[in-house]
Scaffold this motif. Structure first.
Motif, PDB file in Angstrom:
ATOM      1  N   LEU A   1      42.242   3.487  60.910  1.00  0.00           N
ATOM      2  CA  LEU A   1      40.919   3.134  60.393  1.00  0.00           C
ATOM      3  C   LEU A   1      40.644   1.640  60.585  1.00  0.00           C
ATOM      4  O   LEU A   1      39.559   1.235  60.973  1.00  0.00           O
ATOM      5  CB  LEU A   1      40.791   3.517  58.912  1.00  0.00           C
TER       6      LEU A   1
ATOM      7  N   SER B   1      41.917  -0.344  62.864  1.00  0.00           N
ATOM      8  CA  SER B   1      41.664  -0.607  64.279  1.00  0.00           C
ATOM      9  C   SER B   1      40.263  -0.141  64.693  1.00  0.00           C
ATOM     10  O   SER B   1      39.542  -0.853  65.392  1.00  0.00           O
ATOM     11  CB  SER B   1      42.740   0.085  65.118  1.00  0.00           C
ATOM     12  N   ALA B   2      39.891   1.048  64.227  1.00  0.00           N
ATOM     13  CA  ALA B   2      38.565   1.572  64.588  1.00  0.00           C
ATOM     14  C   ALA B   2      37.476   0.640  64.058  1.00  0.00           C
ATOM     15  O   ALA B   2      36.500   0.339  64.746  1.00  0.00           O
ATOM     16  CB  ALA B   2      38.375   2.976  64.031  1.00  0.00           C
ATOM     17  N   LYS B   3      37.675   0.152  62.852  1.00  0.00           N
ATOM     18  CA  LYS B   3      36.704  -0.768  62.271  1.00  0.00           C
ATOM     19  C   LYS B   3      36.617  -2.046  63.110  1.00  0.00           C
ATOM     20  O   LYS B   3      35.527  -2.538  63.409  1.00  0.00           O
ATOM     21  CB  LYS B   3      37.110  -1.106  60.830  1.00  0.00           C
ATOM     22  N   GLY B   4      37.775  -2.559  63.503  1.00  0.00           N
ATOM     23  CA  GLY B   4      37.812  -3.760  64.344  1.00  0.00           C
ATOM     24  C   GLY B   4      37.096  -3.531  65.669  1.00  0.00           C
ATOM     25  O   GLY B   4      36.347  -4.384  66.134  1.00  0.00           O
ATOM     26  N   MET B   5      37.309  -2.365  66.259  1.00  0.00           N
ATOM     27  CA  MET B   5      36.670  -2.033  67.535  1.00  0.00           C
ATOM     28  C   MET B   5      35.147  -1.968  67.375  1.00  0.00           C
ATOM     29  O   MET B   5      34.404  -2.531  68.181  1.00  0.00           O
ATOM     30  CB  MET B   5      37.148  -0.664  68.027  1.00  0.00           C
ATOM     31  N   ILE B   6      34.713  -1.251  66.358  1.00  0.00           N
ATOM     32  CA  ILE B   6      33.264  -1.071  66.167  1.00  0.00           C
ATOM     33  C   ILE B   6      32.593  -2.419  65.920  1.00  0.00           C
ATOM     34  O   ILE B   6      31.557  -2.737  66.517  1.00  0.00           O
ATOM     35  CB  ILE B   6      32.979  -0.109  64.990  1.00  0.00           C
ATOM     36  N   LEU B   7      33.198  -3.227  65.063  1.00  0.00           N
ATOM     37  CA  LEU B   7      32.602  -4.536  64.773  1.00  0.00           C
ATOM     38  C   LEU B   7      32.585  -5.425  66.003  1.00  0.00           C
ATOM     39  O   LEU B   7      31.605  -6.121  66.263  1.00  0.00           O
ATOM     40  CB  LEU B   7      33.362  -5.227  63.633  1.00  0.00           C
TER      41      LEU B   7
ATOM     42  N   TRP C   1      34.974 -14.136  61.920  1.00  0.00           N
ATOM     43  CA  TRP C   1      34.666 -13.328  63.078  1.00  0.00           C
ATOM     44  C   TRP C   1      33.853 -14.009  64.164  1.00  0.00           C
ATOM     45  O   TRP C   1      34.200 -13.992  65.328  1.00  0.00           O
ATOM     46  CB  TRP C   1      33.885 -12.088  62.645  1.00  0.00           C
TER      47      TRP C   1
ATOM     48  N   THR D   1      30.216   0.551  57.580  1.00  0.00           N
ATOM     49  CA  THR D   1      31.320   0.777  58.515  1.00  0.00           C
ATOM     50  C   THR D   1      32.209   1.942  58.139  1.00  0.00           C
ATOM     51  O   THR D   1      32.634   2.692  59.013  1.00  0.00           O
ATOM     52  CB  THR D   1      32.214  -0.472  58.678  1.00  0.00           C
TER      53      THR D   1
ATOM     54  N   VAL E   1      33.489   4.544  60.765  1.00  0.00           N
ATOM     55  CA  VAL E   1      34.903   4.531  61.147  1.00  0.00           C
ATOM     56  C   VAL E   1      35.502   5.931  61.020  1.00  0.00           C
ATOM     57  O   VAL E   1      36.201   6.403  61.915  1.00  0.00           O
ATOM     58  CB  VAL E   1      35.687   3.513  60.284  1.00  0.00           C
TER      59      VAL E   1
ATOM     60  N   VAL F   1      34.340   8.063  63.887  1.00  0.00           N
ATOM     61  CA  VAL F   1      35.036   7.726  65.138  1.00  0.00           C
ATOM     62  C   VAL F   1      36.461   8.275  65.103  1.00  0.00           C
ATOM     63  O   VAL F   1      36.932   8.881  66.066  1.00  0.00           O
ATOM     64  CB  VAL F   1      35.049   6.200  65.384  1.00  0.00           C
TER      65      VAL F   1
ATOM     66  N   TYR G   1      33.107   4.929  69.950  1.00  0.00           N
ATOM     67  CA  TYR G   1      33.021   3.552  69.446  1.00  0.00           C
ATOM     68  C   TYR G   1      31.675   2.936  69.795  1.00  0.00           C
ATOM     69  O   TYR G   1      31.052   2.260  68.990  1.00  0.00           O
ATOM     70  CB  TYR G   1      34.131   2.693  70.068  1.00  0.00           C
TER      71      TYR G   1
ATOM     72  N   ALA H   1      28.941   1.491  67.286  1.00  0.00           N
ATOM     73  CA  ALA H   1      28.482   0.099  67.368  1.00  0.00           C
ATOM     74  C   ALA H   1      26.964   0.038  67.453  1.00  0.00           C
ATOM     75  O   ALA H   1      26.320  -0.775  66.786  1.00  0.00           O
ATOM     76  CB  ALA H   1      29.126  -0.600  68.571  1.00  0.00           C
TER      77      ALA H   1
ATOM     78  N   LEU I   1      25.441   0.629  64.143  1.00  0.00           N
ATOM     79  CA  LEU I   1      25.625  -0.544  63.270  1.00  0.00           C
ATOM     80  C   LEU I   1      24.646  -1.651  63.659  1.00  0.00           C
ATOM     81  O   LEU I   1      24.062  -2.317  62.797  1.00  0.00           O
ATOM     82  CB  LEU I   1      27.072  -1.041  63.388  1.00  0.00           C
TER      83      LEU I   1
END
Lengths: 307, 307
Positions: free
Chosen positions: A256, A258-264, B120, B283, B287, B290, B297, B301, B304
């Protein structure tokens, strides 16, 4: 090559197709979005390990050792995404350190790709998320993302990983070098590399104190010398432990995260791209208006954001 | 204090009001936008000098010297915005070097503010643009922005300045340290600091070759030793030359460049802020989708980004 054919070949693990797909995505060529749509569904098998730390601590050498171990003892396919600082104007990445990994490029089970980190948006690298997805979909088992841990942005790329290794070494102006960049908070395993140098034990003790001060955290701190091979076995076991954790029920939180990091990462990159496209055509008139005091900076920024 | 009163006091140059206004903007307190709207109209008088370069090159010492010269010989008010790397989790900036400037804080004509660079969005610092506007509107004549030139983002903050000084020193692993981060392209003046150390002359020659390779550029490369005071006078003349250029017809390009940098910085920060606000609430469901392969992804994105 037609795009659906390219996607199919990526999914079969064709190295040349993987390379072409990455280039396509990096260049934002036509069909890149569609390609990612086909490939994205086939991801989720790889273990994504982030490796970061200050310059000169020997991260690339450790990556090299990990590749060898995974190839030799597990016969797994390994991918490396090396994110380098770049010049905002010339756009080129400087890849000196990568030379150490070159020997692996003759091995069909190893795929190495260097990427330049980008300008304004700071460390929002060209297409890290996409490259990882392409490698993952192509059947690579372990994907290592290496960044130089000097900017926040480099560290934040680590959010895309399932687990993070922070590399440091004795004599780095003490622990401050590590604490400064926020590296203390993100590691799942800490490595004091070049442990043949004086001060390694002190550094381990300092690091243990610092990482265990963060509540609820007790990541291991390992002494490693790539030179004498001291600690490489333990390091590999530790990384393997993280990979196995990902495959256990406990691994869900890692996925979760990693997926969050990818999406952001994707979302931010997309926003900044859109803004920069608009800025090309719109900024000069806004700048003139601000310079003539007809508009405030804030209002100009708002207009640019609204498009 | 009421906001219109605060704005009025800032415009009168009240130090405490300047400080309060900066805090208000940094904390994004209510009324911050309105405050900036009142203050923004009164900007455009200050000369904004960016100073950047690798860690340890003595940037803060040079800032200290420049403050002294401007105070002594020109009686001008000086503001300093020192942007420090920060921890993404603890959020604190580490301000070791700034200690050198502390003596000036007793001088009512000097205003120093340290800021942490943010997470970020990489180097999109808390509110650099706003802080500069507040200082400018308060009647400060020369505003120095200092960043550690290690990340792209730090370098890009330099786009907000009218002119940029790049600081380096002998023995920094040769020119590569400077070329790596794109520092070669952005300087209006280059300083080889600590010129009492061996290798200074060679470094000057290297730098001259490198900066003059960029087409159409011929920025000066100065040898300076803060220790022996060698070259400080020449450095100050060089900076003064840039300040006077800003006030000449030639200065228009410098103003437009800075305005563009400000607008882009504000716009990007605003976009990223909005995204992060949305990410908080949105998110986790994305998440999950995904992770369950219900969504790519890319699609997550996009959703979002659209909000």
């Amino acid at each position: 090559m037609r795009d659906d054919n390219l996607a199919r070949r990526v999914l079969k693990g064709d190295r040349r197709a993987v390379s072409m797909a990455i280039t396509k995505v990096e260049n934002r060529d036509e069909g890149a979005a569609q390609l990612m749509e086909s490939i994205g569904k086939k991801t989720g098998n790889a273990f994504i390990l982030g490796i970061t730390g200050p310059p000169g601590t020997g991260k690339s050498t450790l990556v090299d050792k990990l590749i060898s171990e995974y190839r030799k003892t597990k016969k797994m396919k390994v991918g490396v995404v090396a994110v380098d600082p770049t010049s905002p104007i010339t756009g080129g990445a400087l890849l000196g350190d990568r030379i150490r990994m070159v020997k692996h490029t003759l091995d069909a089970g190893v795929f190495i790709r260097s990427m330049a980190s980008r300008g304004w948006a700071g460390g929002l690298s060209g297409a890290v998320s996409e490259v990882i997805q392409i490698m993952d979909a192509s059947g690579i088992d372990v994907i290592i993302i290496e960044t130089v841990g000097i900017g926040q942005s480099d560290i934040e790329i680590m959010n895309i990983a399932h687990a993070v290794m922070v590399v440091t070494m004795p004599g780095l102006g003490d622990e401050i070098q590590v604490s400064k960049g926020g590296l203390m908070e993100i590691g799942d395993v800490y490595v004091v590399n070049k442990s043949d140098l004086p001060g390694a034990d002190g550094m381990v003790i300092n690091l243990l104190g610092m990482v265990h001060d963060m509540k609820g955290r007790s990541p291991p701190v390992l002494k490693v010398s790539a030179l004498t091979s001291e600690g490489i076995d333990t390091l590999f076991s530790s990384v393997e432990g993280l990979r196995k954790k990902l495959q256990s029920p406990e691994g869900k939180a890692m996925r979760l995260r990693s997926a969050k990091g990818m999406i952001l990462e994707l979302a931010k990159r997309r926003l900044i791209d859109e803004l920069e496209d608009r800025a090309e055509s719109r900024t000069s008139s806004l700048v003139e208006m601000v310079a003539n005091h007809e508009l405030s900076y804030e209002e100009a920024a708002s207009r640019l954001v609204k498009g």
